[in-house]
Scaffold this active site. Structure first.
Site: not given
Ligand SMILES: NC(=O)c1ccc[n+]([C@@H]2O[C@H](COP(=O)([O-])OP(=O)(O)OC[C@H]3O[C@@H](n4cnc5c(N)ncnc54)[C@H](O)[C@@H]3O)[C@@H](O)[C@H]2O)c1
Ligand SMILES: [Zn+2]
Length: 370
Positions: A185, A227, A253, A267
Protein backbone atom coordinates in the site's frame (compact mmCIF):
# COMPACT_ATOMS: atom_id res chain seq x y z
CA UNK A 1 7.45 14.10 15.76
CA UNK A 2 5.44 15.11 12.73
CA UNK A 3 1.80 16.11 12.61
CA UNK A 4 -0.30 15.80 9.47
CA UNK A 5 -3.71 17.42 9.52
CA UNK A 6 -6.68 15.80 7.84
CA UNK A 7 -8.66 18.90 6.87
CA UNK A 8 -12.36 18.08 7.06
CA UNK A 9 -13.95 21.18 8.60
CA UNK A 10 -15.38 20.38 12.02
CA UNK A 11 -14.32 16.75 11.59
CA UNK A 12 -10.65 17.68 11.11
CA UNK A 13 -8.05 15.77 13.08
CA UNK A 14 -4.33 15.27 13.47
CA UNK A 15 -2.25 12.27 12.54
CA UNK A 16 0.71 12.32 14.92
CA UNK A 17 3.70 10.24 13.84
CA UNK A 18 6.36 9.80 16.48
CA UNK A 19 8.90 7.08 17.01
CA UNK A 20 8.59 5.93 20.63
CA UNK A 21 5.21 7.60 21.20
CA UNK A 22 3.78 4.42 22.75
CA UNK A 23 6.39 4.65 25.51
CA UNK A 24 4.76 7.84 26.80
CA UNK A 25 1.16 7.58 25.60
CA UNK A 26 -0.12 9.84 28.35
CA UNK A 27 1.38 12.89 26.63
CA UNK A 28 -0.94 12.32 23.68
CA UNK A 29 -3.91 10.52 25.20
CA UNK A 30 -4.42 11.59 28.83
CA UNK A 31 -6.49 14.60 27.78
CA UNK A 32 -9.06 12.26 26.18
CA UNK A 33 -9.71 10.28 29.38
CA UNK A 34 -12.94 10.73 31.31
CA UNK A 35 -13.00 10.03 35.04
CA UNK A 36 -9.32 9.11 34.62
CA UNK A 37 -10.25 6.16 32.39
CA UNK A 38 -9.84 5.16 28.74
CA UNK A 39 -11.46 2.16 27.08
CA UNK A 40 -8.87 0.46 24.83
CA UNK A 41 -10.07 -2.14 22.32
CA UNK A 42 -7.46 -4.46 20.86
CA UNK A 43 -6.95 -8.03 19.67
CA UNK A 44 -5.16 -10.89 21.37
CA UNK A 45 -1.92 -10.61 19.35
CA UNK A 46 -1.63 -6.87 19.83
CA UNK A 47 -2.54 -7.18 23.49
CA UNK A 48 0.38 -9.57 23.96
CA UNK A 49 2.79 -7.37 22.01
CA UNK A 50 1.78 -3.79 22.84
CA UNK A 51 -0.94 -3.40 25.48
CA UNK A 52 1.28 -3.53 28.56
CA UNK A 53 3.35 -0.59 27.31
CA UNK A 54 0.24 1.49 26.65
CA UNK A 55 -1.42 0.52 29.94
CA UNK A 56 1.56 1.21 32.15
CA UNK A 57 2.36 4.42 30.28
CA UNK A 58 -1.17 5.68 30.77
CA UNK A 59 -1.18 4.50 34.37
CA UNK A 60 1.85 6.65 35.11
CA UNK A 61 -0.06 9.58 33.61
CA UNK A 62 -2.91 8.88 36.02
CA UNK A 63 -5.18 7.16 33.51
CA UNK A 64 -6.55 3.65 34.04
CA UNK A 65 -7.04 1.47 30.98
CA UNK A 66 -10.24 -0.55 30.61
CA UNK A 67 -9.13 -3.16 28.05
CA UNK A 68 -11.44 -5.04 25.69
CA UNK A 69 -9.49 -7.86 24.03
CA UNK A 70 -11.03 -9.52 20.97
CA UNK A 71 -9.77 -12.49 18.94
CA UNK A 72 -7.20 -11.64 16.25
CA UNK A 73 -8.07 -12.05 12.59
CA UNK A 74 -10.42 -10.90 9.84
CA UNK A 75 -13.25 -13.00 11.35
CA UNK A 76 -13.54 -10.40 14.11
CA UNK A 77 -15.01 -7.89 11.63
CA UNK A 78 -18.40 -9.61 12.01
CA UNK A 79 -21.95 -8.86 13.14
CA UNK A 80 -21.36 -11.06 16.20
CA UNK A 81 -18.25 -9.22 17.36
CA UNK A 82 -19.78 -5.84 16.52
CA UNK A 83 -22.77 -6.64 18.73
CA UNK A 84 -20.55 -8.00 21.48
CA UNK A 85 -18.32 -4.93 21.40
CA UNK A 86 -21.21 -2.45 21.43
CA UNK A 87 -22.86 -4.28 24.35
CA UNK A 88 -19.55 -4.35 26.23
CA UNK A 89 -19.03 -0.61 25.74
CA UNK A 90 -22.60 0.09 26.89
CA UNK A 91 -22.02 -2.00 30.02
CA UNK A 92 -18.88 0.06 30.69
CA UNK A 93 -21.00 3.21 30.46
CA UNK A 94 -19.32 4.71 27.38
CA UNK A 95 -20.94 8.05 26.56
CA UNK A 96 -21.24 10.11 23.38
CA UNK A 97 -18.49 12.50 24.47
CA UNK A 98 -16.08 9.66 25.28
CA UNK A 99 -13.06 8.63 23.21
CA UNK A 100 -12.61 4.90 22.68
CA UNK A 101 -9.12 3.81 21.66
CA UNK A 102 -8.62 1.29 18.82
CA UNK A 103 -5.22 -0.35 19.32
CA UNK A 104 -4.37 -2.70 16.45
CA UNK A 105 -4.37 -3.24 12.72
CA UNK A 106 -7.08 -2.57 10.16
CA UNK A 107 -9.37 -5.19 11.64
CA UNK A 108 -9.58 -3.50 15.05
CA UNK A 109 -9.63 -0.01 13.48
CA UNK A 110 -12.51 -0.87 11.14
CA UNK A 111 -14.54 -2.65 13.83
CA UNK A 112 -14.05 -0.04 16.57
CA UNK A 113 -14.67 2.74 14.06
CA UNK A 114 -18.01 1.22 13.13
CA UNK A 115 -18.98 0.33 16.70
CA UNK A 116 -18.30 3.91 17.84
CA UNK A 117 -20.21 5.27 14.83
CA UNK A 118 -23.39 3.60 16.08
CA UNK A 119 -22.93 3.58 19.86
CA UNK A 120 -25.47 6.10 21.20
CA UNK A 121 -25.64 7.43 17.60
CA UNK A 122 -21.92 8.06 17.61
CA UNK A 123 -19.12 8.58 20.10
CA UNK A 124 -15.47 9.48 19.45
CA UNK A 125 -12.62 7.15 18.74
CA UNK A 126 -8.86 7.31 18.47
CA UNK A 127 -6.75 5.17 16.17
CA UNK A 128 -3.50 3.65 17.44
CA UNK A 129 -2.55 1.64 14.33
CA UNK A 130 -0.01 -1.14 14.88
CA UNK A 131 0.38 -2.67 11.40
CA UNK A 132 2.10 -0.99 8.47
CA UNK A 133 -1.13 -1.29 6.48
CA UNK A 134 -3.04 0.57 9.18
CA UNK A 135 -0.23 3.13 9.65
CA UNK A 136 -0.18 4.09 5.97
CA UNK A 137 -3.79 3.55 4.99
CA UNK A 138 -6.71 2.23 7.02
CA UNK A 139 -6.38 4.37 10.18
CA UNK A 140 -6.91 7.58 8.21
CA UNK A 141 -9.98 8.50 6.22
CA UNK A 142 -12.91 7.33 8.30
CA UNK A 143 -14.00 4.27 6.36
CA UNK A 144 -15.24 1.70 8.87
CA UNK A 145 -16.86 -1.65 8.21
CA UNK A 146 -17.57 -5.25 9.01
CA UNK A 147 -17.80 -8.23 6.66
CA UNK A 148 -20.94 -10.27 6.02
CA UNK A 149 -21.49 -13.61 4.28
CA UNK A 150 -22.15 -11.58 1.09
CA UNK A 151 -18.69 -10.07 1.06
CA UNK A 152 -16.07 -7.88 2.68
CA UNK A 153 -16.72 -4.38 4.02
CA UNK A 154 -20.35 -4.36 2.85
CA UNK A 155 -21.75 -2.87 6.06
CA UNK A 156 -20.21 0.19 7.63
CA UNK A 157 -20.16 3.94 8.01
CA UNK A 158 -17.98 6.94 7.40
CA UNK A 159 -16.79 7.91 10.86
CA UNK A 160 -13.62 9.94 11.27
CA UNK A 161 -11.36 9.40 14.28
CA UNK A 162 -10.56 12.28 16.64
CA UNK A 163 -6.83 11.51 16.54
CA UNK A 164 -4.47 9.02 14.92
CA UNK A 165 -1.29 8.31 16.87
CA UNK A 166 1.38 6.31 15.05
CA UNK A 167 4.48 4.82 16.64
CA UNK A 168 6.49 3.06 13.91
CA UNK A 169 8.34 1.10 16.62
CA UNK A 170 5.24 -1.11 16.94
CA UNK A 171 6.31 -2.69 13.64
CA UNK A 172 9.18 -4.36 15.52
CA UNK A 173 6.74 -6.98 16.82
CA UNK A 174 4.72 -7.34 13.60
CA UNK A 175 5.46 -10.54 11.61
CA UNK A 176 7.62 -9.82 8.54
CA UNK A 177 4.94 -11.08 6.16
CA UNK A 178 2.46 -8.53 7.54
CA UNK A 179 5.00 -5.71 7.17
CA UNK A 180 5.63 -6.71 3.56
CA UNK A 181 1.90 -6.88 2.80
CA UNK A 182 1.46 -3.36 4.19
CA UNK A 183 4.35 -2.17 2.08
CA UNK A 184 2.30 -2.85 -1.05
CA UNK A 185 0.00 0.00 0.00
CA UNK A 186 3.05 2.28 0.41
CA UNK A 187 4.16 1.54 -3.15
CA UNK A 188 0.59 2.27 -4.25
CA UNK A 189 0.91 5.96 -3.37
CA UNK A 190 3.93 6.29 -5.65
CA UNK A 191 2.16 4.53 -8.47
CA UNK A 192 -0.98 6.68 -8.13
CA UNK A 193 0.52 10.13 -8.58
CA UNK A 194 4.07 10.40 -7.25
CA UNK A 195 6.72 8.89 -9.53
CA UNK A 196 9.47 10.35 -7.38
CA UNK A 197 8.15 8.48 -4.33
CA UNK A 198 8.07 5.27 -6.35
CA UNK A 199 11.76 5.86 -7.14
CA UNK A 200 12.35 6.31 -3.41
CA UNK A 201 10.60 2.97 -2.83
CA UNK A 202 12.82 1.25 -5.39
CA UNK A 203 15.91 2.61 -3.62
CA UNK A 204 14.73 2.21 -0.01
CA UNK A 205 12.02 -0.47 0.12
CA UNK A 206 14.38 -3.16 1.34
CA UNK A 207 15.74 -0.87 4.09
CA UNK A 208 12.18 -0.18 5.20
CA UNK A 209 11.37 -3.90 5.33
CA UNK A 210 14.58 -4.52 7.28
CA UNK A 211 13.23 -2.15 9.94
CA UNK A 212 15.43 0.91 9.34
CA UNK A 213 13.69 3.61 11.42
CA UNK A 214 14.34 6.52 9.05
CA UNK A 215 12.94 4.59 6.06
CA UNK A 216 9.84 3.52 8.00
CA UNK A 217 9.22 7.05 9.23
CA UNK A 218 9.63 8.60 5.79
CA UNK A 219 7.33 6.07 4.11
CA UNK A 220 4.62 6.52 6.74
CA UNK A 221 4.79 10.31 6.53
CA UNK A 222 4.66 10.34 2.72
CA UNK A 223 1.82 7.82 2.64
CA UNK A 224 -0.29 9.60 5.26
CA UNK A 225 0.37 12.94 3.59
CA UNK A 226 -0.95 11.52 0.32
CA UNK A 227 -3.94 9.84 1.92
CA UNK A 228 -4.85 12.91 4.00
CA UNK A 229 -4.84 15.11 0.89
CA UNK A 230 -7.05 12.71 -1.05
CA UNK A 231 -9.49 12.25 1.84
CA UNK A 232 -9.73 16.01 2.44
CA UNK A 233 -10.53 16.42 -1.24
CA UNK A 234 -13.10 13.63 -1.56
CA UNK A 235 -14.13 12.36 1.87
CA UNK A 236 -17.11 10.30 0.72
CA UNK A 237 -15.61 9.06 -2.59
CA UNK A 238 -18.01 11.05 -4.71
CA UNK A 239 -15.73 12.88 -7.13
CA UNK A 240 -13.61 9.88 -8.07
CA UNK A 241 -10.37 11.14 -6.54
CA UNK A 242 -10.60 8.91 -3.48
CA UNK A 243 -11.27 5.97 -5.79
CA UNK A 244 -7.63 6.26 -6.93
CA UNK A 245 -6.72 4.62 -3.63
CA UNK A 246 -8.22 1.44 -5.05
CA UNK A 247 -5.37 1.02 -7.54
CA UNK A 248 -4.71 -2.72 -7.82
CA UNK A 249 -7.76 -3.50 -5.70
CA UNK A 250 -10.18 -4.61 -8.43
CA UNK A 251 -7.78 -7.30 -9.60
CA UNK A 252 -6.62 -7.78 -6.01
CA UNK A 253 -10.07 -8.37 -4.56
CA UNK A 254 -10.75 -10.95 -7.25
CA UNK A 255 -7.55 -12.77 -6.27
CA UNK A 256 -8.49 -12.56 -2.58
CA UNK A 257 -11.98 -13.87 -3.26
CA UNK A 258 -10.55 -16.70 -5.36
CA UNK A 259 -8.23 -17.58 -2.46
CA UNK A 260 -11.21 -17.60 -0.10
CA UNK A 261 -9.86 -14.59 1.87
CA UNK A 262 -7.56 -17.10 3.49
CA UNK A 263 -4.04 -17.04 4.85
CA UNK A 264 -2.85 -18.12 1.40
CA UNK A 265 -3.01 -14.54 0.18
CA UNK A 266 -3.07 -11.49 2.43
CA UNK A 267 -4.79 -8.29 1.31
CA UNK A 268 -1.57 -6.40 0.64
CA UNK A 269 -0.16 -9.34 -1.30
CA UNK A 270 -3.28 -9.41 -3.47
CA UNK A 271 -2.99 -5.66 -3.99
CA UNK A 272 0.65 -6.04 -5.06
CA UNK A 273 -0.30 -8.63 -7.67
CA UNK A 274 -3.29 -6.46 -8.63
CA UNK A 275 -1.13 -3.37 -9.20
CA UNK A 276 1.25 -5.33 -11.43
CA UNK A 277 -1.75 -6.65 -13.38
CA UNK A 278 -3.26 -3.16 -13.69
CA UNK A 279 0.02 -1.87 -15.13
CA UNK A 280 0.47 -4.79 -17.52
CA UNK A 281 -3.13 -4.44 -18.65
CA UNK A 282 -2.63 -0.70 -19.17
CA UNK A 283 0.48 -1.48 -21.23
CA UNK A 284 -1.48 -4.03 -23.27
CA UNK A 285 -4.09 -1.36 -24.03
CA UNK A 286 -1.27 0.89 -25.24
CA UNK A 287 -1.92 3.40 -22.45
CA UNK A 288 1.29 2.90 -20.49
CA UNK A 289 4.91 2.23 -21.54
CA UNK A 290 5.80 -1.46 -21.14
CA UNK A 291 8.94 -0.31 -19.35
CA UNK A 292 6.86 1.22 -16.53
CA UNK A 293 4.92 -2.02 -16.05
CA UNK A 294 8.26 -3.81 -15.90
CA UNK A 295 9.57 -1.46 -13.18
CA UNK A 296 6.45 -2.16 -11.10
CA UNK A 297 6.61 -5.94 -11.36
CA UNK A 298 10.38 -6.00 -10.81
CA UNK A 299 10.23 -3.90 -7.66
CA UNK A 300 7.38 -5.93 -6.16
CA UNK A 301 9.15 -9.22 -6.85
CA UNK A 302 12.39 -7.74 -5.52
CA UNK A 303 10.87 -7.20 -2.08
CA UNK A 304 9.18 -10.59 -2.08
CA UNK A 305 5.65 -9.58 -3.03
CA UNK A 306 3.57 -11.34 -5.70
CA UNK A 307 3.37 -9.58 -9.05
CA UNK A 308 0.90 -11.70 -10.98
CA UNK A 309 -1.43 -14.67 -10.93
CA UNK A 310 1.29 -17.32 -10.60
CA UNK A 311 3.15 -15.70 -7.70
CA UNK A 312 -0.19 -15.00 -6.00
CA UNK A 313 -0.92 -18.72 -6.27
CA UNK A 314 -4.11 -18.18 -8.27
CA UNK A 315 -4.93 -20.69 -11.00
CA UNK A 316 -8.48 -19.58 -11.86
CA UNK A 317 -9.58 -18.62 -15.36
CA UNK A 318 -10.02 -15.01 -16.45
CA UNK A 319 -13.77 -15.55 -16.57
CA UNK A 320 -13.85 -16.81 -12.98
CA UNK A 321 -11.85 -13.80 -11.80
CA UNK A 322 -14.06 -11.35 -13.68
CA UNK A 323 -17.07 -12.99 -12.02
CA UNK A 324 -15.52 -12.07 -8.66
CA UNK A 325 -15.02 -8.50 -9.86
CA UNK A 326 -18.68 -8.20 -10.80
CA UNK A 327 -19.52 -9.19 -7.27
CA UNK A 328 -17.35 -6.35 -5.98
CA UNK A 329 -19.27 -3.58 -4.23
CA UNK A 330 -17.83 -0.96 -6.54
CA UNK A 331 -19.95 -2.17 -9.44
CA UNK A 332 -22.62 0.30 -10.51
CA UNK A 333 -25.29 -0.57 -13.09
CA UNK A 334 -23.20 -2.82 -15.28
CA UNK A 335 -20.10 -0.68 -15.59
CA UNK A 336 -17.07 -1.55 -13.57
CA UNK A 337 -14.84 1.42 -12.69
CA UNK A 338 -11.28 0.35 -13.27
CA UNK A 339 -8.04 2.03 -12.32
CA UNK A 340 -5.56 2.10 -15.15
CA UNK A 341 -2.29 3.96 -15.63
CA UNK A 342 -0.64 6.08 -18.30
CA UNK A 343 2.64 5.46 -16.53
CA UNK A 344 4.13 5.36 -13.04
CA UNK A 345 2.47 8.11 -11.03
CA UNK A 346 -0.27 8.57 -13.63
CA UNK A 347 -3.21 6.46 -12.45
CA UNK A 348 -6.68 7.34 -13.64
CA UNK A 349 -10.21 6.01 -13.29
CA UNK A 350 -11.55 4.45 -16.46
CA UNK A 351 -15.27 3.82 -16.65
CA UNK A 352 -15.37 1.93 -19.93
CA UNK A 353 -13.39 -1.20 -19.42
CA UNK A 354 -14.58 -4.19 -21.41
CA UNK A 355 -14.73 -7.07 -18.97
CA UNK A 356 -14.49 -9.71 -21.72
CA UNK A 357 -11.19 -8.11 -22.68
CA UNK A 358 -10.04 -8.19 -19.04
CA UNK A 359 -10.89 -11.91 -18.92
CA UNK A 360 -8.93 -12.48 -22.16
CA UNK A 361 -5.96 -10.58 -20.69
CA UNK A 362 -6.04 -12.69 -17.52
CA UNK A 363 -6.20 -15.88 -19.60
CA UNK A 364 -3.14 -14.71 -21.54
CA UNK A 365 -1.33 -14.01 -18.26
CA UNK A 366 -2.22 -17.48 -17.02
CA UNK A 367 -1.10 -19.12 -20.24
CA UNK A 368 2.20 -17.24 -20.06
CA UNK A 369 2.71 -18.42 -16.48
CA UNK A 370 2.94 -14.86 -15.19
N1 LIG B 1 -10.78 1.48 6.58
C1 LIG B 1 -9.98 1.51 5.54
O1 LIG B 1 -9.82 2.53 4.87
C2 LIG B 1 -9.21 0.26 5.20
C3 LIG B 1 -8.19 0.32 4.25
C4 LIG B 1 -7.46 -0.83 4.00
C5 LIG B 1 -7.76 -2.00 4.69
N2 LIG B 1 -8.76 -2.02 5.60
C6 LIG B 1 -9.08 -3.24 6.35
O2 LIG B 1 -7.97 -3.55 7.16
C7 LIG B 1 -7.99 -4.94 7.46
C8 LIG B 1 -6.59 -5.49 7.38
O3 LIG B 1 -5.77 -4.81 8.30
P1 LIG B 1 -4.36 -5.38 8.75
O4 LIG B 1 -3.61 -5.84 7.57
O5 LIG B 1 -3.78 -4.37 9.65
O6 LIG B 1 -4.75 -6.73 9.51
P2 LIG B 1 -5.00 -7.11 11.04
O7 LIG B 1 -5.61 -6.02 11.80
O8 LIG B 1 -5.68 -8.42 11.04
O9 LIG B 1 -3.51 -7.34 11.58
C9 LIG B 1 -2.72 -8.36 11.02
C10 LIG B 1 -2.20 -9.32 12.10
O10 LIG B 1 -1.16 -8.70 12.82
C11 LIG B 1 -1.43 -8.73 14.22
N3 LIG B 1 -0.80 -7.51 14.75
C12 LIG B 1 -1.19 -6.24 14.53
N4 LIG B 1 -0.30 -5.37 15.01
C13 LIG B 1 0.69 -6.10 15.57
C14 LIG B 1 1.91 -5.77 16.20
N5 LIG B 1 2.34 -4.49 16.31
N6 LIG B 1 2.67 -6.78 16.66
C15 LIG B 1 2.28 -8.07 16.50
N7 LIG B 1 1.16 -8.45 15.88
C16 LIG B 1 0.37 -7.47 15.42
C17 LIG B 1 -2.91 -8.82 14.31
O11 LIG B 1 -3.31 -9.38 15.53
C18 LIG B 1 -3.24 -9.73 13.14
O12 LIG B 1 -3.01 -11.07 13.50
C19 LIG B 1 -8.95 -5.56 6.48
O13 LIG B 1 -10.12 -5.94 7.17
C20 LIG B 1 -9.26 -4.45 5.51
O14 LIG B 1 -10.58 -4.52 4.98
C21 LIG B 1 -9.48 -0.91 5.86
ZN1 LIG C 1 -5.90 -2.04 0.38
Amino acid sequence: MSVIKVALGDRSYDVVIEQGAFSHPGDHLARYARSSRLVVVTDAHVAAAQLERISSGLMSAGVAVEPIILPAGEGTKSWAHLAGLVDHMLRLGVERADHVVALGGGVIGDLVGFATAILKRGCNFIQLPTTLLAQVDSSVGGKTAINTPEGKNLVGAFHQPALVLIDPDTLDTLPAREVRAGYAEVVKYGLIDDAEFFRWCMANGERLLAGEPDARLYAIEKSIGAKAAIVADDELETTGRRALLNLGHTFGHALEAESGYSDKLHHGEAVAAGMALAFRYSARLGLCPAEDALHVETHLAGVGLPNGLASAGVKASGEALVAHMLHDKKMTAGTLPFLLARGIGQTFLSKNVDLDDVAAFLNEERAAGL
